[in-house]
Scaffold this motif. Structure first.
Motif, PDB file in Angstrom:
ATOM      1  N   PHE A  25       0.842  -1.203   0.000  1.00  0.00           N
ATOM      2  CA  PHE A  25       0.000   0.000   0.000  1.00  0.00           C
ATOM      3  C   PHE A  25       0.877   1.254   0.000  1.00  0.00           C
ATOM      4  O   PHE A  25       0.635   2.197  -0.753  1.00  0.00           O
ATOM      5  CB  PHE A  25      -0.920  -0.002   1.220  1.00  0.00           C
ATOM      6  CG  PHE A  25      -1.702   1.275   1.396  1.00  0.00           C
ATOM      7  CD1 PHE A  25      -2.801   1.552   0.604  1.00  0.00           C
ATOM      8  CD2 PHE A  25      -1.317   2.219   2.352  1.00  0.00           C
ATOM      9  CE1 PHE A  25      -3.517   2.738   0.756  1.00  0.00           C
ATOM     10  CE2 PHE A  25      -2.022   3.401   2.512  1.00  0.00           C
ATOM     11  CZ  PHE A  25      -3.122   3.666   1.715  1.00  0.00           C
ATOM     12  N   ARG A  26       1.916   1.280   0.839  1.00  0.00           N
ATOM     13  CA  ARG A  26       2.800   2.445   0.901  1.00  0.00           C
ATOM     14  C   ARG A  26       3.534   2.674  -0.409  1.00  0.00           C
ATOM     15  O   ARG A  26       3.793   3.814  -0.799  1.00  0.00           O
ATOM     16  CB  ARG A  26       3.806   2.271   2.041  1.00  0.00           C
ATOM     17  CG  ARG A  26       3.251   2.661   3.410  1.00  0.00           C
ATOM     18  CD  ARG A  26       4.292   2.545   4.500  1.00  0.00           C
ATOM     19  NE  ARG A  26       4.326   1.201   5.047  1.00  0.00           N
ATOM     20  CZ  ARG A  26       5.367   0.390   4.993  1.00  0.00           C
ATOM     21  NH1 ARG A  26       6.489   0.767   4.398  1.00  0.00           N
ATOM     22  NH2 ARG A  26       5.321  -0.811   5.532  1.00  0.00           N
ATOM     23  N   GLU A  27       3.877   1.606  -1.115  1.00  0.00           N
ATOM     24  CA  GLU A  27       4.561   1.775  -2.394  1.00  0.00           C
ATOM     25  C   GLU A  27       3.621   2.365  -3.451  1.00  0.00           C
ATOM     26  O   GLU A  27       4.061   3.142  -4.315  1.00  0.00           O
ATOM     27  CB  GLU A  27       5.171   0.454  -2.848  1.00  0.00           C
ATOM     28  CG  GLU A  27       6.365   0.057  -1.989  1.00  0.00           C
ATOM     29  CD  GLU A  27       7.158  -1.111  -2.553  1.00  0.00           C
ATOM     30  OE1 GLU A  27       6.805  -1.625  -3.635  1.00  0.00           O
ATOM     31  OE2 GLU A  27       8.144  -1.508  -1.896  1.00  0.00           O
ATOM     32  N   ALA A  28       2.346   2.015  -3.390  1.00  0.00           N
ATOM     33  CA  ALA A  28       1.375   2.638  -4.301  1.00  0.00           C
ATOM     34  C   ALA A  28       1.240   4.128  -3.981  1.00  0.00           C
ATOM     35  O   ALA A  28       1.162   4.965  -4.890  1.00  0.00           O
ATOM     36  CB  ALA A  28       0.027   1.936  -4.192  1.00  0.00           C
ATOM     37  N   GLU A  29       1.198   4.462  -2.694  1.00  0.00           N
ATOM     38  CA  GLU A  29       1.151   5.879  -2.307  1.00  0.00           C
ATOM     39  C   GLU A  29       2.374   6.625  -2.818  1.00  0.00           C
ATOM     40  O   GLU A  29       2.268   7.770  -3.282  1.00  0.00           O
ATOM     41  CB  GLU A  29       1.072   5.996  -0.785  1.00  0.00           C
ATOM     42  CG  GLU A  29      -0.288   5.725  -0.178  1.00  0.00           C
ATOM     43  CD  GLU A  29      -0.384   6.201   1.246  1.00  0.00           C
ATOM     44  OE1 GLU A  29      -1.410   6.818   1.606  1.00  0.00           O
ATOM     45  OE2 GLU A  29       0.575   5.964   2.012  1.00  0.00           O
ATOM     46  N   ARG A  30       3.528   5.990  -2.721  1.00  0.00           N
ATOM     47  CA  ARG A  30       4.774   6.612  -3.198  1.00  0.00           C
ATOM     48  C   ARG A  30       4.686   6.903  -4.690  1.00  0.00           C
ATOM     49  O   ARG A  30       5.077   7.984  -5.149  1.00  0.00           O
ATOM     50  CB  ARG A  30       5.942   5.666  -2.906  1.00  0.00           C
ATOM     51  CG  ARG A  30       7.313   6.186  -3.318  1.00  0.00           C
ATOM     52  CD  ARG A  30       7.802   7.230  -2.371  1.00  0.00           C
ATOM     53  NE  ARG A  30       9.195   7.583  -2.609  1.00  0.00           N
ATOM     54  CZ  ARG A  30       9.897   8.368  -1.795  1.00  0.00           C
ATOM     55  NH1 ARG A  30       9.343   8.860  -0.700  1.00  0.00           N
ATOM     56  NH2 ARG A  30      11.150   8.661  -2.072  1.00  0.00           N
ATOM     57  N   PHE A  31       4.182   5.955  -5.449  1.00  0.00           N
ATOM     58  CA  PHE A  31       4.064   6.135  -6.895  1.00  0.00           C
ATOM     59  C   PHE A  31       3.130   7.308  -7.207  1.00  0.00           C
ATOM     60  O   PHE A  31       3.426   8.133  -8.084  1.00  0.00           O
ATOM     61  CB  PHE A  31       3.570   4.838  -7.533  1.00  0.00           C
ATOM     62  CG  PHE A  31       3.575   4.812  -9.043  1.00  0.00           C
ATOM     63  CD1 PHE A  31       4.296   5.738  -9.787  1.00  0.00           C
ATOM     64  CD2 PHE A  31       2.862   3.839  -9.727  1.00  0.00           C
ATOM     65  CE1 PHE A  31       4.302   5.706 -11.184  1.00  0.00           C
ATOM     66  CE2 PHE A  31       2.851   3.791 -11.116  1.00  0.00           C
ATOM     67  CZ  PHE A  31       3.570   4.741 -11.835  1.00  0.00           C
ATOM     68  N   LEU A  32       2.030   7.402  -6.500  1.00  0.00           N
ATOM     69  CA  LEU A  32       1.103   8.516  -6.729  1.00  0.00           C
ATOM     70  C   LEU A  32       1.760   9.860  -6.419  1.00  0.00           C
ATOM     71  O   LEU A  32       1.555  10.842  -7.145  1.00  0.00           O
ATOM     72  CB  LEU A  32      -0.152   8.351  -5.877  1.00  0.00           C
ATOM     73  CG  LEU A  32      -1.180   7.330  -6.381  1.00  0.00           C
ATOM     74  CD1 LEU A  32      -2.292   7.172  -5.352  1.00  0.00           C
ATOM     75  CD2 LEU A  32      -1.749   7.754  -7.732  1.00  0.00           C
ATOM     76  N   GLU A  33       2.554   9.915  -5.364  1.00  0.00           N
ATOM     77  CA  GLU A  33       3.266  11.155  -5.040  1.00  0.00           C
ATOM     78  C   GLU A  33       4.223  11.541  -6.159  1.00  0.00           C
ATOM     79  O   GLU A  33       4.345  12.719  -6.508  1.00  0.00           O
ATOM     80  CB  GLU A  33       4.047  10.976  -3.729  1.00  0.00           C
ATOM     81  CG  GLU A  33       3.174  10.873  -2.493  1.00  0.00           C
ATOM     82  CD  GLU A  33       3.955  10.424  -1.259  1.00  0.00           C
ATOM     83  OE1 GLU A  33       5.197  10.257  -1.372  1.00  0.00           O
ATOM     84  OE2 GLU A  33       3.338  10.249  -0.191  1.00  0.00           O
ATOM     85  N   ILE A  34       4.890  10.552  -6.734  1.00  0.00           N
ATOM     86  CA  ILE A  34       5.828  10.811  -7.832  1.00  0.00           C
ATOM     87  C   ILE A  34       5.078  11.289  -9.071  1.00  0.00           C
ATOM     88  O   ILE A  34       5.505  12.241  -9.743  1.00  0.00           O
ATOM     89  CB  ILE A  34       6.653   9.541  -8.129  1.00  0.00           C
ATOM     90  CG1 ILE A  34       7.637   9.287  -6.969  1.00  0.00           C
ATOM     91  CG2 ILE A  34       7.410   9.673  -9.453  1.00  0.00           C
ATOM     92  CD1 ILE A  34       8.344   7.950  -7.047  1.00  0.00           C
ATOM     93  N   ILE A  35       3.955  10.646  -9.391  1.00  0.00           N
ATOM     94  CA  ILE A  35       3.146  11.080 -10.535  1.00  0.00           C
ATOM     95  C   ILE A  35       2.702  12.529 -10.353  1.00  0.00           C
ATOM     96  O   ILE A  35       2.792  13.347 -11.275  1.00  0.00           O
ATOM     97  CB  ILE A  35       1.925  10.152 -10.724  1.00  0.00           C
ATOM     98  CG1 ILE A  35       2.364   8.781 -11.232  1.00  0.00           C
ATOM     99  CG2 ILE A  35       0.923  10.782 -11.704  1.00  0.00           C
ATOM    100  CD1 ILE A  35       1.234   7.759 -11.319  1.00  0.00           C
TER     101      ILE A  35
END
Length: 282
Positions: free
Chosen positions: A257-267
């Protein structure tokens, strides 16, 4: 620059303040991820794999200490101090990368029969370790990738990570959880397609480096990542409340879940830099 102009490919020099904040952000996020990888790998080894278990435990403690030390620094810390810390952490990331590739080799040559680490999971964790070490090298060199290259390469990397997560969830759920297994399979297929599309854009470079194409690319990926993040959040909550049947460790559910959040922050960061407009909420 108009929306139809090609974006410049000039090197992006990183200023000292950004260097410090970006370095600490990367280390705080990824050291925790590396620590958790060590735990997950250890849990997948057989009881007799004492040497591998000891190595995994050692890496757990190494990255736990790195994570703790990173919080002793702040954005006012000297860039030279952070540069030295980056080099130290980069070596640790290189070492755990080598360990993961060694484990992968043992699995693929059938030297760990009965162990519970999927080869793709070990490869997945090694790709993240390699990403981490390369990020620290890049920061210490004082350069970031030009924006179009960064957008494409980061999305290729993270889209594959998301596709892997969906596959792992589908395989670690009990087969009787048919609806959730189907959902995970659908997410896996969706992200496999997005990886192929991202690689097509990458192969069309530099002609594909235009604002409209990259903006649409980010928008499309964001929609899918938000949906997957919501699915992971639901799965995490169900696992924590013991409402579904699986062999997914609760920490693993939170990890992905945290890695998906990280990806969204990068996008979102890329979209702000690309268009100057705050991304639309979904």
């Amino acid at each position: 620059m108009t929306g139809h102009e090609e974006i410049s490919d000039r090197d992006t020099q990183i200023n000292p303040a950004l260097f410090v904040s970006r370095s600490l952000d990367e280390i705080r996020f990824w050291s925790r991820i590396m620590k958790e990888h060590s735990l997950f790998l250890r849990l997948g080894f057989r009881c007799e794999d004492t040497q591998l278990i000891a190595e995994a435990n050692n890496f757990y403690h190494v990255f736990e200490q790195i994570e703790q030390r990173s919080h002793a620094f702040n954005n006012q810390t000297s860039p030279e101090v952070i540069r030295k810390f980056n080099s130290e952490v980069q070596q640790a990331a290189t070492n755990i990368f080598a360990f993961k590739r060694k484990v992968l080799g043992l699995i693929l040559t059938c030297k760990l029969p009965g162990a519970n680490n999927f080869p793709l999971l070990v490869d997945h964790t090694s790709r993240e370790a390699n990403y981490f070490r390369k990020r620290l090298i890049e920061l210490n060199e004082g350069k970031l990738k030009p924006l179009p290259d960064a957008i494409i390469k980061e999305n290729v990397f993270f889209l594959r990570i998301m596709a892997d997560h969906a596959k792992f969830i589908g395989h670690l759920l009990d087969p009787s959880e048919r609806k959730l297994v189907d959902l995970a399979r659908n997410f896996s297929n969706d992200f496999d397609e997005l990886v192929f599309q991202a690689r097509d854009i990458e192969s069309m470079s530099p002609q594909s480096k235009t604002v409209p194409l990259l903006d649409q690319f980010l928008d499309q990926n964001r929609v899918s990542v938000v949906s997957l993040k919501d699915f992971k959040k639901t799965a995490r909550e169900l696992i924590e409340e013991c409402k579904i049947k699986s062999i997914i460790h609760p920490l693993l559910a939170d990890h992905v879940f945290r890695e998906a959040e990280r990806f969204l922050e990068i996008i979102d960061m890329f979209e702000r830099h690309l268009t100057g407009v705050k991304p639309r909420s979904i």
